[in-house]
Scaffold this motif. Structure first.
Motif, PDB file in Angstrom:
ATOM      1  N   UNK A  93       8.710 -34.266 -10.532  1.00 56.86           N
ATOM      2  CA  UNK A  93       8.950 -35.697 -10.723  1.00 56.86           C
ATOM      3  C   UNK A  93       7.777 -36.503 -10.168  1.00 56.86           C
ATOM      4  N   UNK A  94       7.233 -36.064  -9.032  1.00 56.44           N
ATOM      5  CA  UNK A  94       6.074 -36.771  -8.467  1.00 56.44           C
ATOM      6  C   UNK A  94       4.892 -36.710  -9.433  1.00 56.44           C
ATOM      7  N   UNK A  95       4.700 -35.544 -10.066  1.00 59.22           N
ATOM      8  CA  UNK A  95       3.602 -35.421 -11.049  1.00 59.22           C
ATOM      9  C   UNK A  95       3.819 -36.351 -12.230  1.00 59.22           C
ATOM     10  N   UNK A  96       5.086 -36.434 -12.681  1.00 63.32           N
ATOM     11  CA  UNK A  96       5.391 -37.294 -13.825  1.00 63.32           C
ATOM     12  C   UNK A  96       5.112 -38.758 -13.472  1.00 63.32           C
ATOM     13  N   UNK A  97       5.520 -39.164 -12.272  1.00 64.99           N
ATOM     14  CA  UNK A  97       5.263 -40.551 -11.856  1.00 64.99           C
ATOM     15  C   UNK A  97       3.765 -40.827 -11.825  1.00 64.99           C
ATOM     16  N   UNK A  98       2.978 -39.856 -11.372  1.00 62.42           N
ATOM     17  CA  UNK A  98       1.520 -40.030 -11.342  1.00 62.42           C
ATOM     18  C   UNK A  98       0.936 -40.128 -12.749  1.00 62.42           C
ATOM     19  N   UNK A  99       1.459 -39.282 -13.654  1.00 62.47           N
ATOM     20  CA  UNK A  99       0.973 -39.322 -15.039  1.00 62.47           C
ATOM     21  C   UNK A  99       1.216 -40.695 -15.668  1.00 62.47           C
ATOM     22  N   UNK A 100       2.340 -41.311 -15.290  1.00 66.52           N
ATOM     23  CA  UNK A 100       2.708 -42.593 -15.892  1.00 66.52           C
ATOM     24  C   UNK A 100       2.000 -43.784 -15.248  1.00 66.52           C
TER      25      UNK A 100
END
Lengths: 76, 353
Positions: B67-74
């Motif tokens: 989830x942290x990676x997804x937030x960074x991608x966004x």
């Protein structure tokens, strides 16, 4: 399935990789395992290491069966 | 102006592949993929600006990191100007897929918290993601499988549109699962009057609707601890689909309608020659290479030999826990329990993938 077995009075431990699902469904004794496609193993390890890991997880499951619990408990 | 949407999909709906891709971490692609293309076609008021795709196992096994990676991608999308910033996150629909449902819930909750935009997902009411995330995330109720795709997308489009516009929504009216939120409203009659009216309706056998449904908690009292394992009979049960080679009972790879009971007599361990998985919900490579990875017979036999457990029940029970209905799982559990009681089994290790 875990709950119906326990409802019948049989002591049961749920060994699974996704603990939140087990908690939601309502298992009481829960042992977290390695990963979805190989809960009791790890293909990255040698055969001997993997056996030792599996033995350790089963030991933990037995420990959970032998432990009195009053509600949901995760044995990690 | 169309509403700018970010869409979350798993590896399957995102077009990466099946279970062999379930361990893949998140990636961000421009525009719509899979169900997102249908979403835009059916609802031209929505524009999918980007799609996040992540493997179900990756997110289920390491939710915080993924989830942290997804937030960074966004992050770059949300750093853009007000005219380009996404306005809505749509996740799924996940139908009755447990890992996917949990992933949709986790991603929705995290994006709403971090970026402050409305989020919406869709899944079947019995998906474990519902219990975990319904309080935080608006969820449209769907059918059990992909046959309900158009209805699920329609429900998310309608609800998401209202949330973006700040229009008031209600579960019954807007077709989403109750979130357990309370709201103050004016009523023409006092609570006492309404309660008496309901009671009278009930006494007369007439229909009435409660204003506060009691939650149903199906919890089971823990069975007592096994006092002396070295004298106990232990049985193995699995929802991981481990069956004798050839799957003699033809247990279904998904939405199982039956379970099997199989002999362990004379077996010190499972092997690729003797057993395989029938489960269609995970990459079968590792289980087929060594079925003890799902049903740990070798380790249990060792412990039986050392006297740590009294004895292993010589029959194990197996089904496939892959989008299997709760009703079927309950029935399997009841029947297996009955057979275990007749065999005087005191303890069970139940393994799930």
């Amino acid at each position: 399935m875990v709950k119906e077995i326990e409802r019948a009075g049989i002591t049961v431990v749920h060994c699974c990789s996704i603990v939140p699902i087990s908690l939601t469904v309502g298992a009481n004794r829960i042992v977290p395992t390695v990963a979805i496609p190989h809960p009791f193993g790890d293909p990255a390890k040698t055969v001997a290491e993997e056996r030792a890991l599996r033995r350790q997880l089963v030991e933990r499951a037995l420990q959970a069966l032998a432990t009195p619990v009053s509600g949901q408990q995760v044995f990690s | 102006m169309a509403i700018r949407v970010v869409h979350y999909l798993n590896q399957f709906f995102g077009g990466l592949g099946g279970e062999e891709q379930a361990g893949v971490g998140p990636s961000l692609v421009a525009g719509a993929k899979g169900p997102g293309i249908l979403l835009e076609r059916l609802h031209p008021d929505l524009l999918v600006v980007a799609t996040v795709v992540c493997g179900d196992n990756a997110l289920a096994e390491r939710p915080e990191a993924m989830v942290a990676e997804i937030l960074d991608l966004l992050a770059p999308l949300f750093a853009a100007g007000q005219e380009e910033r996404p306005q809505l996150l749509v996740a799924g629909p996940a139908f009755n897929a447990g890992r996917y449902g949990l992933a949709c819930g986790a991603v929705c909750q995290a994006v709403a918290e971090r970026y402050g935009i409305p989020v919406v997902t869709a899944m079947a009411p019995e998906n474990p993601g519902v219990e975990q995330y319904r309080h935080a995330v608006p969820m449209v109720a769907t059918a059990l499988d992909v046959g309900g795709m158009a209805a699920a997308l329609g429900g998310m489009a309608a609800l998401g549109g209202k949330l973006v516009k700040g229009v008031e929504v209600l579960p019954e009216r807007d077709g989403y699962l109750p979130q357990g939120l309370r709201r103050n409203v004016w009523a023409a009659e006092s609570g006492a009057q309404r309660a008496v009216a309901m009671l009278l309706a009930k006494l007369h056998g007439e229909p009435f609707a409660t204003e506060y449904a009691m939650p149903v908690f199906d919890r089971v009292e823990p069975a007592p601890a096994i006092a002396d394992l070295s004298r106990a009979t232990l049985a193995l049960v699995t929802s991981g689909g481990i069956v004798p080679r050839g799957n003699p009972d033809r247990i279904e790879a998904a939405n199982a309608q039956k379970y099997g009971a199989y002999s362990l007599t004379g077996l010190a361990a499972l092997s690729p020659a003797s057993h395989q998985t029938a489960h269609g919900g995970y990459d079968p490579t590792y289980a087929n290479d060594d079925p003890n990875r799902v049903l740990p017979l070798d380790a249990v036999r060792e412990l039986e030999a050392t006297g740590r457990i009294g004895r292993l029940h010589e029959t194990y029970f197996a089904t496939v826990g892959n989008a299997t209905s709760v009703a079927n799982a309950r029935r399997f559990g009841q029947e297996i329990a009955h057979r275990l009681l007749s065999a005087r089994v005191q303890a069970v290790i139940l393994t799930s993938t």
